[in-house]
Design a protein around this motif. Structure first.
Motif, PDB file in Angstrom:
ATOM      1  N   PRO A   8     -77.423  -7.437 -24.699  1.00 46.44           N
ATOM      2  CA  PRO A   8     -76.581  -6.557 -25.713  1.00 46.44           C
ATOM      3  C   PRO A   8     -75.549  -5.954 -25.401  1.00 46.44           C
ATOM      4  N   ASP A   9     -75.563  -5.134 -24.160  1.00 44.50           N
ATOM      5  CA  ASP A   9     -74.377  -4.641 -23.628  1.00 44.50           C
ATOM      6  C   ASP A   9     -73.337  -5.620 -23.290  1.00 44.50           C
ATOM      7  N   GLU A  10     -73.613  -6.411 -22.696  1.00 42.66           N
ATOM      8  CA  GLU A  10     -72.617  -7.576 -22.638  1.00 42.66           C
ATOM      9  C   GLU A  10     -71.674  -8.059 -23.778  1.00 42.66           C
ATOM     10  N   PHE A  11     -72.822  -8.215 -24.724  1.00 39.38           N
ATOM     11  CA  PHE A  11     -72.195  -8.668 -26.024  1.00 39.38           C
ATOM     12  C   PHE A  11     -71.342  -7.832 -26.691  1.00 39.38           C
ATOM     13  N   ARG A  12     -71.785  -6.434 -26.790  1.00 35.54           N
ATOM     14  CA  ARG A  12     -70.723  -5.382 -27.342  1.00 35.54           C
ATOM     15  C   ARG A  12     -69.420  -5.355 -26.501  1.00 35.54           C
ATOM     16  N   ALA A  13     -69.430  -5.381 -25.068  1.00 31.72           N
ATOM     17  CA  ALA A  13     -68.466  -5.435 -24.536  1.00 31.72           C
ATOM     18  C   ALA A  13     -67.440  -6.556 -24.633  1.00 31.72           C
ATOM     19  N   ALA A  14     -68.065  -7.549 -24.852  1.00 30.76           N
ATOM     20  CA  ALA A  14     -67.131  -8.966 -24.982  1.00 30.76           C
ATOM     21  C   ALA A  14     -66.377  -8.877 -26.344  1.00 30.76           C
ATOM     22  N   ILE A  15     -67.182  -8.688 -27.417  1.00 31.35           N
ATOM     23  CA  ILE A  15     -66.709  -8.558 -28.766  1.00 31.35           C
ATOM     24  C   ILE A  15     -65.445  -7.270 -28.600  1.00 31.35           C
ATOM     25  N   ALA A  16     -65.836  -6.229 -28.004  1.00 31.24           N
ATOM     26  CA  ALA A  16     -64.887  -5.160 -27.978  1.00 31.24           C
ATOM     27  C   ALA A  16     -63.481  -5.443 -27.251  1.00 31.24           C
ATOM     28  N   GLU A  17     -63.816  -6.275 -26.274  1.00 34.91           N
ATOM     29  CA  GLU A  17     -62.599  -6.836 -25.436  1.00 34.91           C
ATOM     30  C   GLU A  17     -61.715  -7.519 -26.399  1.00 34.91           C
ATOM     31  N   LEU A  18     -62.347  -8.195 -27.348  1.00 32.32           N
ATOM     32  CA  LEU A  18     -61.613  -9.380 -28.292  1.00 32.32           C
ATOM     33  C   LEU A  18     -61.130  -8.335 -29.492  1.00 32.32           C
ATOM     34  N   GLY A  19     -61.557  -7.054 -29.586  1.00 35.68           N
ATOM     35  CA  GLY A  19     -61.096  -6.452 -30.887  1.00 35.68           C
ATOM     36  C   GLY A  19     -61.931  -6.751 -32.054  1.00 35.68           C
ATOM     37  N   TYR A  20     -63.209  -7.104 -32.010  1.00 37.90           N
ATOM     38  CA  TYR A  20     -64.016  -7.545 -33.004  1.00 37.90           C
ATOM     39  C   TYR A  20     -65.076  -6.333 -32.930  1.00 37.90           C
ATOM     40  N   SER A  21     -65.603  -6.407 -34.498  1.00 33.14           N
ATOM     41  CA  SER A  21     -66.874  -5.343 -34.544  1.00 33.14           C
ATOM     42  C   SER A  21     -68.070  -6.435 -34.658  1.00 33.14           C
ATOM     43  N   GLN A  22     -69.021  -5.761 -34.471  1.00 36.52           N
ATOM     44  CA  GLN A  22     -70.439  -6.529 -34.351  1.00 36.52           C
ATOM     45  C   GLN A  22     -70.460  -7.582 -35.656  1.00 36.52           C
ATOM     46  N   GLU A  23     -70.293  -7.099 -36.760  1.00 41.91           N
ATOM     47  CA  GLU A  23     -70.412  -7.680 -37.961  1.00 41.91           C
ATOM     48  C   GLU A  23     -69.490  -8.841 -38.210  1.00 41.91           C
ATOM     49  N   ARG A  24     -68.017  -8.465 -37.978  1.00 38.70           N
ATOM     50  CA  ARG A  24     -66.790  -9.137 -38.059  1.00 38.70           C
ATOM     51  C   ARG A  24     -67.116 -10.567 -37.127  1.00 38.70           C
ATOM     52  N   PHE A  25     -67.339 -10.326 -35.626  1.00 40.99           N
ATOM     53  CA  PHE A  25     -67.583 -11.349 -35.033  1.00 40.99           C
ATOM     54  C   PHE A  25     -68.837 -12.528 -35.530  1.00 40.99           C
ATOM     55  N   ALA A  26     -70.066 -11.731 -35.863  1.00 42.07           N
ATOM     56  CA  ALA A  26     -70.956 -12.650 -36.712  1.00 42.07           C
ATOM     57  C   ALA A  26     -70.550 -13.491 -37.745  1.00 42.07           C
ATOM     58  N   GLU A  27     -69.580 -12.988 -38.480  1.00 43.29           N
ATOM     59  CA  GLU A  27     -69.038 -13.924 -39.613  1.00 43.29           C
ATOM     60  C   GLU A  27     -67.943 -14.756 -39.039  1.00 43.29           C
ATOM     61  N   LEU A  28     -67.234 -14.328 -38.082  1.00 46.24           N
ATOM     62  CA  LEU A  28     -66.568 -15.595 -37.513  1.00 46.24           C
ATOM     63  C   LEU A  28     -67.385 -16.822 -37.275  1.00 46.24           C
ATOM     64  N   VAL A  29     -68.498 -16.601 -36.606  1.00 46.89           N
ATOM     65  CA  VAL A  29     -69.113 -17.677 -36.060  1.00 46.89           C
ATOM     66  C   VAL A  29     -70.323 -18.239 -36.923  1.00 46.89           C
ATOM     67  N   GLY A  30     -70.259 -17.693 -38.223  1.00 46.54           N
ATOM     68  CA  GLY A  30     -71.111 -18.178 -39.258  1.00 46.54           C
ATOM     69  C   GLY A  30     -72.367 -17.522 -39.373  1.00 46.54           C
ATOM     70  N   ALA A  31     -72.482 -16.349 -38.586  1.00 43.64           N
ATOM     71  CA  ALA A  31     -73.885 -15.533 -38.883  1.00 43.64           C
ATOM     72  C   ALA A  31     -73.705 -14.382 -39.812  1.00 43.64           C
ATOM     73  N   MET A  70     -58.863 -21.025 -38.657  1.00 40.50           N
ATOM     74  CA  MET A  70     -59.760 -21.742 -39.417  1.00 40.50           C
ATOM     75  C   MET A  70     -60.757 -20.837 -40.567  1.00 40.50           C
ATOM     76  N   GLY A  71     -60.544 -19.442 -40.221  1.00 44.96           N
ATOM     77  CA  GLY A  71     -61.193 -18.930 -41.409  1.00 44.96           C
ATOM     78  C   GLY A  71     -62.673 -18.685 -40.924  1.00 44.96           C
ATOM     79  N   PRO A  72     -63.444 -17.824 -41.383  1.00 50.40           N
ATOM     80  CA  PRO A  72     -64.687 -17.793 -40.975  1.00 50.40           C
ATOM     81  C   PRO A  72     -65.736 -18.898 -41.687  1.00 50.40           C
ATOM     82  N   LEU A  73     -66.709 -19.233 -40.656  1.00 52.26           N
ATOM     83  CA  LEU A  73     -67.669 -20.335 -41.028  1.00 52.26           C
ATOM     84  C   LEU A  73     -68.605 -19.836 -42.343  1.00 52.26           C
TER      85      LEU A  73
END
Length: 92
Positions: A8-31, A70-73
Motif C-alpha cells: 500500500p505504501d508503494e501504491f500511494r507513492a506511485a500514484i502521488a508521483e503521477l499526480g493522482y488521488s487514490q480514487e481518481r487512479f482507480a477510476e482511470l483503470v476501471g475500478a 481514452m478517458g476512464p474505463l
C-alpha cells in the motif's frame, strides 16, 4: 521477470508521483473509487495488472497520456446474483 506485487505504501507513492488521488487512479483503470482506497489502505490486494500499469506509467509518461486520452474505463460492477448472495450472508 519483474515482481507484480506492491505494498500500500508503494501504491500511494506511485500514484502521488503521477499526480493522482487514490480514487481518481482507480477510476482511470476501471475500478471503483472505493477500490482505490482499499488498495491504499491494504484492505484489498493490488492486482498485478495495476502494478504493471503503475510501473509502466512511471517509466513511460506517454503511455499514461495515451490512457488518459481514452478517458476512464467503465467501472467494473459485481453481477447482481453475486451481490445479492453477499447481502444475504451479511444479514445472517
Amino acid at each position: 521477470m519483474a515482481a507484480t506485487t506492491m505494498t500500500p505504501d508503494e501504491f500511494r507513492a506511485a500514484i502521488a508521483e503521477l499526480g493522482y488521488s487514490q480514487e481518481r487512479f482507480a477510476e482511470l483503470v476501471g475500478a471503483s473509487p472505493r477500490t482505490g482506497q482499499k488498495w491504499a489502505l491494504g484492505e484489498a490486494r493490488i492486482p498485478g495488472a495495476v502494478v504493471i500499469l503503475l510501473k509502466l506509467f512511471g517509466e513511460q509518461p506517454k503511455a499514461l497520456a495515451a490512457v488518459e486520452a481514452m478517458g476512464p474505463l467503465p467501472t467494473r460492477t459485481r453481477p447482481a446474483k453475486k451481490a445479492a448472495k453477499k447481502r444475504t450472508r451479511k444479514a445472517a
